[in-house]
Design a protein around this motif. Structure first.
Motif, short mmCIF file in Angstrom:
data_model
loop_
_atom_site.label_atom_id
_atom_site.label_comp_id
_atom_site.label_asym_id
_atom_site.label_seq_id
_atom_site.Cartn_x
_atom_site.Cartn_y
_atom_site.Cartn_z
N ASP A 167 0.84 -1.23 0.00
CA ASP A 167 -0.09 -0.06 -0.02
C ASP A 167 0.92 1.06 0.08
OD1 ASP A 167 0.37 1.13 2.60
OD2 ASP A 167 -0.40 -0.53 3.45
N ASN A 168 0.06 2.24 -0.39
CA ASN A 168 0.92 3.50 -0.19
C ASN A 168 0.52 4.65 0.86
OD1 ASN A 168 -1.57 4.30 -1.26
ND2 ASN A 168 -0.83 5.55 -2.95
N GLY A 169 0.27 3.86 1.91
CA GLY A 169 -0.21 4.70 3.19
C GLY A 169 0.92 5.38 3.87
N GLU A 170 0.45 5.90 5.01
CA GLU A 170 1.30 6.84 6.00
C GLU A 170 2.69 5.83 6.11
OE1 GLU A 170 -1.13 7.74 8.92
OE2 GLU A 170 -1.72 9.77 7.95
N GLY A 171 2.65 4.46 6.23
CA GLY A 171 3.68 3.70 6.85
C GLY A 171 3.78 3.77 8.16
N MET A 172 4.88 3.07 8.83
CA MET A 172 4.82 3.00 10.16
C MET A 172 6.66 3.39 10.50
SD MET A 172 3.07 -0.57 11.18
CE MET A 172 3.62 -1.26 9.54
N ASP A 173 6.70 3.92 11.55
CA ASP A 173 8.16 4.28 11.97
C ASP A 173 8.69 3.08 12.60
OD1 ASP A 173 6.97 4.34 14.52
OD2 ASP A 173 6.82 6.29 14.84
N GLN A 174 9.92 3.10 13.14
CA GLN A 174 10.47 2.04 13.67
C GLN A 174 9.79 1.45 14.90
OE1 GLN A 174 14.95 1.82 13.53
NE2 GLN A 174 14.67 3.72 12.83
N TYR A 175 9.38 2.34 15.83
CA TYR A 175 8.53 1.89 17.08
C TYR A 175 7.47 1.24 16.83
CZ TYR A 175 5.92 2.52 21.38
OH TYR A 175 5.11 2.22 22.33
N LEU A 176 6.43 1.76 15.55
CA LEU A 176 5.17 1.11 15.39
C LEU A 176 5.39 -0.54 14.76
CD1 LEU A 176 2.71 3.87 14.30
CD2 LEU A 176 2.74 2.67 16.34
N LEU A 177 6.49 -0.41 14.05
CA LEU A 177 6.78 -1.43 13.03
C LEU A 177 7.33 -2.70 13.76
CD1 LEU A 177 7.18 -2.81 10.30
CD2 LEU A 177 9.76 -1.98 10.25
N HIS A 178 8.09 -2.12 15.02
CA HIS A 178 8.30 -3.15 16.12
C HIS A 178 7.17 -3.93 16.75
CE1 HIS A 178 11.64 -4.23 19.27
NE2 HIS A 178 11.14 -5.57 18.51
#
Length: 568
Positions: free
Chosen positions: A73-84
């Motif tokens: 997807d081309n959404g907002e993405g996640m920073d490293q904190y959320l991705l973890h």
């Protein structure tokens, strides 16, 4: 108890066995895919792409296997904190937030492990780089993986994300071991399920979200509207929309546990009547025209939570909406949509996987009370129109038949048989071309050679024809099998026919409509026998007992098939 045991901290679950147990959750593959799409939508994506890759690590000529499923997807993405934390069960940046389509923080991971053993996630935020983490149930089971790895910078090795510019997310499911349907069917059904479930988002009508384009293996998902009112992005934009009946709206008390500032929340009910050129005639709700437009799959009720479908099907114990098979066959031409806000989750028994939601008893009673009269009225309207068309077709058939010498005595049955001839003659094994002229002469003994050709042509258009003639002797029916035509004659001179006619005449005086049904029913019983004869290969040798058993079995099968179509 030893002190060292007392002081050991115990976790809430045995990690490896708990995850294995959770694989048996109440997902199916489509609701599992839907959870990933939910996350993309909540990240304000405008372009979501799914790719099903065939498994290549072993040969399987009989059935394609899914190797990987990729979601981009081309959404907002996640920073490293959320991705973890995105794969951690119970974690959600929107936990218990009822304003959107998510809430519980378990859907994506539960859905993924229901289908596969390895889940990889790549994500990047605006101005950032791609970061990566994963979980693998095999590694967890083998003791090689105890925690979700901290995200590392890593670029995806797939062209599926080439369209992603500033930000986006890629989820990859591999070690896919829960495939219960064929590869092709999963792709086809995913198109339909996603198009219906996320129709409001595809149209850009979902409150608070962007309009979304969704692709599966490069093909754009078309929206499916169970109301058939909105034709946008359906593939049938130029066709007549359904008639939307007057919407109903009523308040329902918001449960205390919803922590809402509202004391009540509106429930919206929309019902539609499919256009006349979709309803056409009785018995055509499952033909190719209907299948192309998914009318044949439109017998249920769609329930939307915050504009996202969470249920489609028949409400349990709601026979007032049409419990019989005949009523359900008519209901497919009636669209129904119920919409509610997430603050009423408890009242619709919404599960943490957003699948199978249905109203609690008191709410269901209220919904049925409001819908039942509308459904009855629309079914009556549909049937009246079908009867009107049937009379028109019956008159046409009778007129055409009379031109070649076929009487109108059994016109109702002949019209039904003409409409269903392709199905009824499907397994025909007797095609005796030499009988065509014999049959034509029975219909019209005075016909010339040129006229016989017209008689045969008309009989082939009918497929199966019933008529009455006087024969010598007491045999009550005469059956002939020609080339793609069949005739059944009642012998008006037989004892059976005379008794049958007396009963029918008496019944007509009491109830002419019931008499007509009785007459057609009796015709169809003998048609079932006729078809049983034609199901047996005339060249196959068998003893008398085998022949009798096969004849009885085919008779029962054909009669069941015929009556099912007649009742619908």
């Amino acid at each position: 108890m030893p002190a060292e045991i007392e002081n050991v901290n115990q976790g809430f679950v045995e990690q490896d066995t708990a995850l294995e147990s959770m694989r048996a959750s109440d997902f199916d593959c489509y609701s599992a895919y839907g959870e990933v799409i939910d996350n993309s939508i909540q990240a304000f994506a405008t372009d979501i792409r799914l790719k099903f890759e065939e498994r290549t690590d072993r040969e399987n000529t009989r059935r394609k296997k899914i190797g990987r499923v990729l979601f981009a997807d081309n959404g907002e993405g996640m920073d490293q904190y959320l991705l973890h934390r995105c794969l951690k069960l119970g974690h959600s940046s929107r936990y218990n937030d009822r304003s959107g389509i998510g809430r519980f923080g378990v859907g994506m991971t539960l859905g993924a492990i229901h289908e596969c053993q390895r889940v990889e996630v790549y994500s990047k935020i605006k101005g950032g780089k791609w970061y990566y983490t994963y979980i693998d149930l095999e590694e967890i089971r083998d003791g090689k993986l105890s925690f979700i790895p901290s995200p590392v910078q890593k670029d995806p090795k797939t062209d599926l994300v080439d369209y992603v510019e500033d930000s986006g997310t890629l989820v990859i499911w591999s070690k896919y071991d829960k495939q219960y349907e064929s590869f092709e069917n999963i792709i086809d059904e995913s198109h339909f399920w996603i198009g219906r479930t996320f129709r409001k988002f595809i149209w850009g009508e979902a409150q608070g979200y962007n309009k979304v384009d969704i692709y599966i293996n490069g093909s754009k998902v078309k929206a499916f509207d169970p109301l058939f009112v909105n034709k946008e992005n359906t593939g049938f934009e130029t066709e007549t929309p359904a008639i939307l009946l007057k919407p109903q709206s009523f308040p329902w008390t918001v449960p205390v546990e919803a922590n809402s500032k509202n004391q009540s929340s509106q429930i919206e009910i929309n019902v539609s009547l499919l256009p006349d050129d979709y309803r056409r005639e009785s018995g055509k709700g499952g033909d190719q025209f209907s299948k192309d437009r998914f009318i044949n799959r439109n017998e249920g009720i769609s329930i939307l939570r915050n504009d996202r479908e969470v249920f489609y099907g028949h409400l349990p114990y709601a026979n007032q909406l049409g419990g019989s098979e005949a009523d359900r066959n008519v209901n497919r031409f009636i669209g129904c949509e119920i919409a509610f806000k997430a603050e009423l989750d408890t009242e619709f028994e919404v599960k943490n996987i957003k699948r199978g939601a249905k109203p609690v008893r008191e709410l269901k009673v209220e919904i049925i009370k409001r819908l039942a009269p509308t459904f009855r009225t629309q079914r009556e309207k549909i049937r009246n129109r079908w009867n009107e068309k049937s009379r028109e077709n019956e008159d046409d058939t009778s007129t055409n038949n009379s031109k070649v010498g076929i009487s109108s005595t059994h016109s109702k049955t002949n019209e039904f048989l003409k409409k269903t001839k392709s199905t009824l003659l499907k397994n025909n094994k007797i095609n005796d071309t030499e009988k065509d002229e014999v049959i034509g002469k029975k219909i019209n003994p005075e016909a010339s050679e040129n006229e016989i050709d017209k008689v045969i042509k008309a009989l082939k258009e009918n497929g199966i024809t019933i008529d009455e003639k006087e024969f010598i002797g007491d045999s009550f029916i005469d059956i002939e099998h020609g080339n793609q035509l069949k005739t059944l004659f009642y012998n008006t001179n037989s004892t059976f026919y005379k008794a049958y006619s007396d009963i029918l005449d008496e019944l007509k005086e009491r109830d002419s409509e019931l008499a007509d049904k009785y007459k057609v029913l009796l015709d169809l019983i003998f048609v079932g026998y006729m078809l049983a004869e034609s199901n047996i290969d005339p060249n196959e040798k068998m003893d008398g007992a085998t022949f009798a058993n096969e004849l009885k079995q085919y008779w029962a099968i054909n009669l069941s098939k015929i009556l099912k179509k007649w009742n619908s």
